[in-house]
Design an enzyme around this catalytic site. Structure first.
Site, PDB file in Angstrom:
ATOM      1  N   ARG A  64       0.809  -1.226   0.000  1.00 21.29           N
ATOM      2  CA  ARG A  64       0.000   0.000   0.000  1.00 21.29           C
ATOM      3  C   ARG A  64       0.835   1.266   0.000  1.00 21.29           C
ATOM      4  O   ARG A  64       0.333   2.339  -0.329  1.00 21.29           O
ATOM      5  CB  ARG A  64      -1.015  -0.046   1.137  1.00 21.29           C
ATOM      6  CG  ARG A  64      -2.093  -1.119   0.847  1.00 21.29           C
ATOM      7  CD  ARG A  64      -3.073  -1.275   1.972  1.00 21.29           C
ATOM      8  NE  ARG A  64      -2.455  -1.669   3.213  1.00 21.29           N
ATOM      9  CZ  ARG A  64      -2.278  -2.929   3.618  1.00 21.29           C
ATOM     10  NH1 ARG A  64      -2.667  -3.918   2.853  1.00 21.29           N
ATOM     11  NH2 ARG A  64      -1.719  -3.198   4.764  1.00 21.29           N
ATOM     12  N   GLU A 101       4.403  -8.713  12.779  1.00 26.13           N
ATOM     13  CA  GLU A 101       3.491  -9.122  13.840  1.00 26.13           C
ATOM     14  C   GLU A 101       3.093 -10.585  13.687  1.00 26.13           C
ATOM     15  O   GLU A 101       2.824 -11.271  14.655  1.00 26.13           O
ATOM     16  CB  GLU A 101       2.188  -8.294  13.814  1.00 26.13           C
ATOM     17  CG  GLU A 101       2.342  -6.808  13.873  1.00 26.13           C
ATOM     18  CD  GLU A 101       2.503  -6.165  12.513  1.00 26.13           C
ATOM     19  OE1 GLU A 101       1.599  -5.452  12.067  1.00 26.13           O
ATOM     20  OE2 GLU A 101       3.556  -6.382  11.863  1.00 26.13           O
TER      21      GLU A 101
END
Length: 182
Positions: A64, A101
């Site tokens: 993105r 993560e």
């Protein structure tokens, strides 16, 4: 006709998706924002205004960061360099593997993406734990670039990414929106 006024509610254009990609995660989905012409324009304008302006190269992080990076580079009169995931760039690369993560991955840029002393701005959509931005900053340093900042659309403050980047000496870090624990 699109509304690109400073009053465009960017936070209201971001959808929260519970338990994605894993249980307990509240994913911030920017696709409604980028689908809204006024939202996309306002996001780019605010990201340009928030970050440094004396920039030679904007490095956009996959995927993105590719949406915002070229528009920000155009606004700043800078070039654009994509930082890609493994095996996506056709020429020799400099790469770094890092933890996310949800696992680990590798980020790469062409080894000749910019020259020494280029003033480089890193751009991405979301700052979570800071792993991807830190990896990109490491790549900037390996190529001899001067990191002038990291600009993001939104920051998930409870995950400590800003603190991590600051501790590592990567910054300044600017974000247009901040979401905390709710």
């Amino acid at each position: 006709m699109s509304d690109t006024s400073p009053g465009t509610d960017l936070a209201g254009l971001i959808a929260e998706v519970a338990d994605y990609p894993t249980p307990g995660v509240r994913f911030r989905d920017i696709t409604p924002l980028i689908a809204h012409p006024g939202g996309l324009a306002a996001a780019v304008e605010q990201m340009v205004a928030a970050g440094p302006r004396d920039v030679d190269i904007v490095v956009g992080l996959e995927a993105r960061g590719f949406i915002f990076g070229p528009a920000i580079a155009l606004a700043l009169g800078a070039g654009f360099v994509p930082a890609r995931k493994p095996d996506k760039l056709p020429r020799p690369v400099e790469s770094v593997t890092y933890d996310l993560e949800y696992g680990s991955t590798t980020l790469a840029v062409h080894a000749d993406a910019f020259g020494p002393s280029a003033r480089v701005l890193i751009v991405d959509d979301v700052l979570a734990t800071g792993g991807t931005a830190a990896a990109a900053a490491e790549l900037v340093g390996r190529l001899g670039g001067q990191l002038v900042g990291i600009t993001l659309l939104l920051e998930l403050s409870e995950l400590g990414g800003r603190e991590r980047l600051t501790r590592l000496g990567f910054g300044p870090v600017t974000s247009v929106l901040t979401f905390g624990a709710s």
